[in-house]
Design a protein around this motif. Structure first.
Motif, mmCIF file in Angstrom:
data_model
loop_
_atom_site.group_PDB
_atom_site.id
_atom_site.type_symbol
_atom_site.label_atom_id
_atom_site.label_comp_id
_atom_site.label_asym_id
_atom_site.label_seq_id
_atom_site.Cartn_x
_atom_site.Cartn_y
_atom_site.Cartn_z
ATOM 1 N N THR A 238 0.890 -1.286 -0.084
ATOM 2 C CA THR A 238 0.107 0.117 0.080
ATOM 3 C C THR A 238 0.848 1.240 0.033
ATOM 4 O O THR A 238 0.696 2.291 -0.697
ATOM 5 C CB THR A 238 -0.862 0.167 1.324
ATOM 6 N N ALA A 239 1.735 1.350 0.803
ATOM 7 C CA ALA A 239 2.934 2.439 0.800
ATOM 8 C C ALA A 239 3.579 2.610 -0.493
ATOM 9 O O ALA A 239 3.466 3.746 -1.003
ATOM 10 C CB ALA A 239 3.683 2.192 2.053
ATOM 11 N N VAL A 240 4.023 1.603 -1.077
ATOM 12 C CA VAL A 240 4.734 1.843 -2.307
ATOM 13 C C VAL A 240 3.754 2.289 -3.521
ATOM 14 O O VAL A 240 3.994 2.853 -4.398
ATOM 15 C CB VAL A 240 5.444 0.444 -2.841
ATOM 16 N N ALA A 241 2.509 1.603 -3.612
ATOM 17 C CA ALA A 241 1.582 2.086 -4.494
ATOM 18 C C ALA A 241 1.168 3.465 -4.228
ATOM 19 O O ALA A 241 1.064 4.170 -5.185
ATOM 20 C CB ALA A 241 0.283 1.389 -4.204
ATOM 21 N N CYS A 242 1.046 4.156 -2.942
ATOM 22 C CA CYS A 242 0.560 5.439 -2.626
ATOM 23 C C CYS A 242 1.770 6.311 -3.322
ATOM 24 O O CYS A 242 1.558 7.337 -3.935
ATOM 25 C CB CYS A 242 0.373 5.535 -1.234
ATOM 26 N N TYR A 243 2.907 6.142 -2.673
ATOM 27 C CA TYR A 243 3.985 7.061 -3.034
ATOM 28 C C TYR A 243 4.305 6.819 -4.405
ATOM 29 O O TYR A 243 4.747 8.115 -5.129
ATOM 30 C CB TYR A 243 5.181 6.636 -2.285
ATOM 31 N N SER A 244 4.344 5.788 -5.160
ATOM 32 C CA SER A 244 4.587 5.625 -6.657
ATOM 33 C C SER A 244 3.604 6.196 -7.368
ATOM 34 O O SER A 244 4.091 7.210 -8.475
ATOM 35 C CB SER A 244 4.712 4.048 -7.210
ATOM 36 N N TYR A 245 2.385 6.013 -7.001
ATOM 37 C CA TYR A 245 1.228 6.846 -8.031
ATOM 38 C C TYR A 245 1.173 8.414 -7.455
ATOM 39 O O TYR A 245 0.930 9.229 -8.524
ATOM 40 C CB TYR A 245 -0.066 6.337 -7.513
ATOM 41 N N MET A 246 1.707 8.838 -6.466
ATOM 42 C CA MET A 246 2.034 10.342 -6.183
ATOM 43 C C MET A 246 3.128 10.882 -7.162
ATOM 44 O O MET A 246 3.022 11.827 -7.758
ATOM 45 C CB MET A 246 2.468 10.517 -4.731
ATOM 46 N N ALA A 247 4.046 10.059 -7.385
ATOM 47 C CA ALA A 247 5.047 10.436 -8.262
ATOM 48 C C ALA A 247 4.620 10.684 -9.743
ATOM 49 O O ALA A 247 5.088 11.200 -10.500
ATOM 50 C CB ALA A 247 6.391 9.573 -8.114
ATOM 51 N N LEU A 248 3.438 9.437 -10.195
ATOM 52 C CA LEU A 248 2.923 9.831 -11.366
ATOM 53 C C LEU A 248 1.610 10.429 -11.524
ATOM 54 O O LEU A 248 1.208 10.036 -12.627
ATOM 55 C CB LEU A 248 2.736 8.076 -11.700
ATOM 56 N N VAL A 249 1.420 11.313 -10.710
ATOM 57 C CA VAL A 249 0.227 12.064 -10.770
ATOM 58 C C VAL A 249 0.203 12.682 -12.147
ATOM 59 O O VAL A 249 -0.809 12.825 -12.817
ATOM 60 C CB VAL A 249 0.243 12.965 -9.637
ATOM 61 N N PRO A 250 1.408 13.199 -12.735
ATOM 62 C CA PRO A 250 1.332 14.023 -14.277
ATOM 63 C C PRO A 250 1.048 13.041 -15.092
ATOM 64 O O PRO A 250 0.796 13.369 -16.308
ATOM 65 C CB PRO A 250 2.880 14.470 -14.353
ATOM 66 N N ILE A 251 0.832 11.834 -14.945
ATOM 67 C CA ILE A 251 0.699 10.648 -16.027
ATOM 68 C C ILE A 251 -0.548 10.286 -15.708
ATOM 69 O O ILE A 251 -1.510 9.871 -16.743
ATOM 70 C CB ILE A 251 1.420 9.441 -16.047
ATOM 71 N N ILE A 252 -1.229 10.283 -14.607
ATOM 72 C CA ILE A 252 -2.452 9.574 -14.115
ATOM 73 C C ILE A 252 -3.744 10.669 -14.286
ATOM 74 O O ILE A 252 -4.773 10.336 -14.895
ATOM 75 C CB ILE A 252 -2.557 9.022 -12.588
#
Length: 448
Positions: A238-252
C-alpha cells in the motif's frame, strides 16, 4: 568454510530477491534520473535492497516456535541456519509435525532427535521478516530496521509526526479564500470508498480493503498509518503504491480530466486574484478544525491533531523556531526513518504475491476515481454558479500536495494561456489532505 564463505547469503538468495532488487533499482532510477519524488523513492528503494539481501538481519524478528502437543522428536527436518517457507516442517514428533507459521530461517534449535517435549515447550528460535498479529504470533524486533518499523510505524508514531511536518508546510489560505473548494476535496474521497468496495469484491478482508482504499487519499502518512493499524502485512504494497502513484500524478490525472471535460470547460477562465485571508482566519482554522473533526471522528485525532498543530506553528507567528524545525530538519529525519522502514517491509516473500498486484491495480483505480469525482462535482457546481469554476481544479482533490495542483496549472495554461489556476487548485488540494485523514479515521473507528 574458507574466509567464512559458507556464512554468506548466497545459499538463501533466490530469484524473488533478485526481482525485488531490480524493482528497487527502478524506483531509485526514477528518483534520480527523472526526479520523481526522490526524497521518498531513494530511501524506499534502498530499504528494499537491504531487506532482500539474505542474512543481513536488518528486518529480522525473533519468534519462539512452540510444540503444539507433547511427543518425542523423531526427526529434525530443518537445521540451524536453514531457511523455510510458511508451513514448512521444522521437526516431526511421534504425535505430529511442528510447522512454521511464517517464512524465515532457524536461528537456534532447542531439541534433538529422541528428545521428549511437552506441549508449549520451545522447539526453536526462528527469525522472520513477516509481519504477524502479535496477539496470535508474538515476536520481537532484533534488526535495525525492524526496530524502527516496530516502534516507529507499528506503534503509530512516525506517520502522525510526519503529518505535523506537513501541517507546518501547508497553506490553507487558498481554501479559506474560496470555501467551495473544500467540497471538491471532499468529493475526491469517492475514490477511497470505490476502491474499498472493489477490494472487498475481489476477496480482500475488510481491514485490507480499507488499507487499499485509503491509497486514493494520496497521502503517504495516512496510508501507512491506516495500514499499520488494520493490515500491517500489506503495508509495503500500500505504501509503495501510494508513493509511486503520487510520483506518477502527471501521468494519471491528465487523461482522467480530459476524459470528463470538454475543451471549452478546460478553458474556463478564473480570476487570478483571490480574497485576502486574514491572519486571524488562518489562526482560527486549525483550532476550530481540530476541535470539530476530532469530536466527530475521534479516531482521526492522531493525524488531524498533529496536522493542525503543525499548521498552527506556521500561522500563529510566535513559534517560528518550531515551524522552521518542522519544515526542515524534523521532516527530513522523519522521512528517512519512515521511508527506509517501509522499503524494508518488502522482502520478496512478502511482496511477490498475487495480492500485491491487485493492490497496485486498485491503487490506480482509487487515484483515478478520486480525481474524476472532483472534476464531476465541479461540473455539477457550475450548473448553479454565476461565476464558473474550471472543473480541472476538482482533479487536484487528489491530495499529493502540491503535485496535483501543479499538474492542473500546466493543463490550464495549455488550454488558456491567460489562466493561472495554481492557487485555485491548491484549495481542493489541501482539502483533500484533510479528507484523507478523516477517511482514515473513519476506517479505523469502524474496523480498528
Amino acid at each position: 568454510m574458507i574466509f567464512g564463505l559458507m556464512e554468506t547469503g548466497f545459499p538463501l538468495f533466490y530469484w524473488g530477491n533478485a526481482l525485488m532488487i531490480a524493482i528497487a533499482l527502478v524506483l531509485i532510477y526514477l528518483a534520480i534520473a527523472k526526479e520523481m519524488e526522490p526524497l521518498l523513492l531513494v530511501p524506499i528503494g534502498f530499504g528494499m535492497i537491504l531487506v532482500n539481501l539474505p542474512l543481513g538481519g536488518m528486518m529480522d524478528y525473533e519468534m519462539m516456535l512452540k510444540a503444539p502437543q507433547a511427543g518425542t522428536v523423531v526427526e529434525v527436518s530443518t537445521q540451524e541456519g536453514k531457511g523455510f517457507d510458511k508451513g514448512g516442517v521444522i521437526c516431526k514428533l511421534d504425535s505430529g509435525e511442528v510447522v512454521a507459521p511464517v517464512f524465515g530461517r532457524v536461528d537456534k534449535l532447542n531439541v534433538e532427535q529422541g528428545q521428549h517435549v511437552e506441549k508449549g515447550q520451545v522447539i526453536a528460535s526462528i527469525l522472520t521478516m513477516e509481519q504477524t498479529d502479535q496477539a496470535v504470533l508474538p515476536s520481537r524486533p532484533v534488526g535495525l530496521l525492524s526496530r524502527i518499523f516496530q516502534f516507529g510505524v507499528m506503534w503509530q508514531i512516525l506517520p502522525p509526526l510526519m503529518f505535523l511536518c506537513l501541517g507546518a508546510l501547508t497553506d490553507f489560505g487558498p481554501m479559506l479564500a474560496n470555501p467551495k473548494t473544500l467540497l471538491l476535496g471532499a468529493a475526491a474521497q469517492f475514490g477511497v470508498y470505490l476502491a474499498f468496495f472493489m477490494a472487498l469484491f475481489v476477496g480482500f478482508s475488510l481491514p485490507e480493503a480499507a488499507s487499499i482504499g485509503i491509497i486514493g487519499g494520496a497521502e503517504g502518512p495516512t496510508t501507512i498509518y491506516v495500514s499499520s493499524v488494520l493490515a500491517p502485512h500489506i503495508i509495503g504494497a500500500t505504501a509503495v503504491a501510494c508513493y509511486s502513484y503520487m510520483a506518477l500524478v502527471p501521468i494519471i490525472i491528465p487523461p482522467v480530466i480530459r476524459l470528463l471535460t470538454t475543451k471549452k470547460e478546460r478553458g474556463i477562465f478564473m480570476k487570478p486574484s483571490m480574497r485576502k485571508v486574514s491572519k486571524l482566519e488562518k489562526i482560527l482554522f486549525p483550532l476550530i478544525t481540530a476541535i470539530i473533526v476530532i469530536l466527530i471522528v475521534p479516531t482521526s485525532a492522531a493525524l488531524m491533531g498533529c496536522f493542525m498543530i503543525g499548521n498552527l506553528f506556521k500561522e500563529c507567528g510566535v513559534t517560528e523556531r518550531l515551524n522552521k524545525t518542522a519544515q526542515t530538519t524534523f521532516v527530513d529525519l522523519i522521512t528517512i526513518f519512515l521511508t527506509l522502514a517501509i522499503g524494508a517491509s518488502m522482502p520478496a516473500q512478502n511482496f511477490l504475491q498475487s495480492k500485491t498486484l491487485l493492490v497496485l491495480v486498485l491503487g490506480v483505480v482509487s487515484f483515478a476515481a478520486a480525481a474524476g469525482a472532483g472534476v464531476l462535482l465541479a461540473k455539477f457546481m457550475n450548473l448553479f454558479l454565476k461565476e464558473k469554476i474550471n472543473p480541472m481544479i476538482g482533479g487536484a482533490g487528489v491530495s499529493a500536495v502540491p503535485m496535483s495542483a501543479r499538474v492542473v496549472q500546466v493543463m490550464g495554461q495549455k488550454e488558456n494561456p491567460k489562466n493561472f489556476l495554481l492557487m485555485h487548485a491548491m484549495g481542493p488540494n489541501v482539502a483533500g489532505a484533510i479528507g484523507a485523514a478523516i477517511a482514515g479515521g473513519v476506517f479505523i473507528g469502524i474496523l480498528g
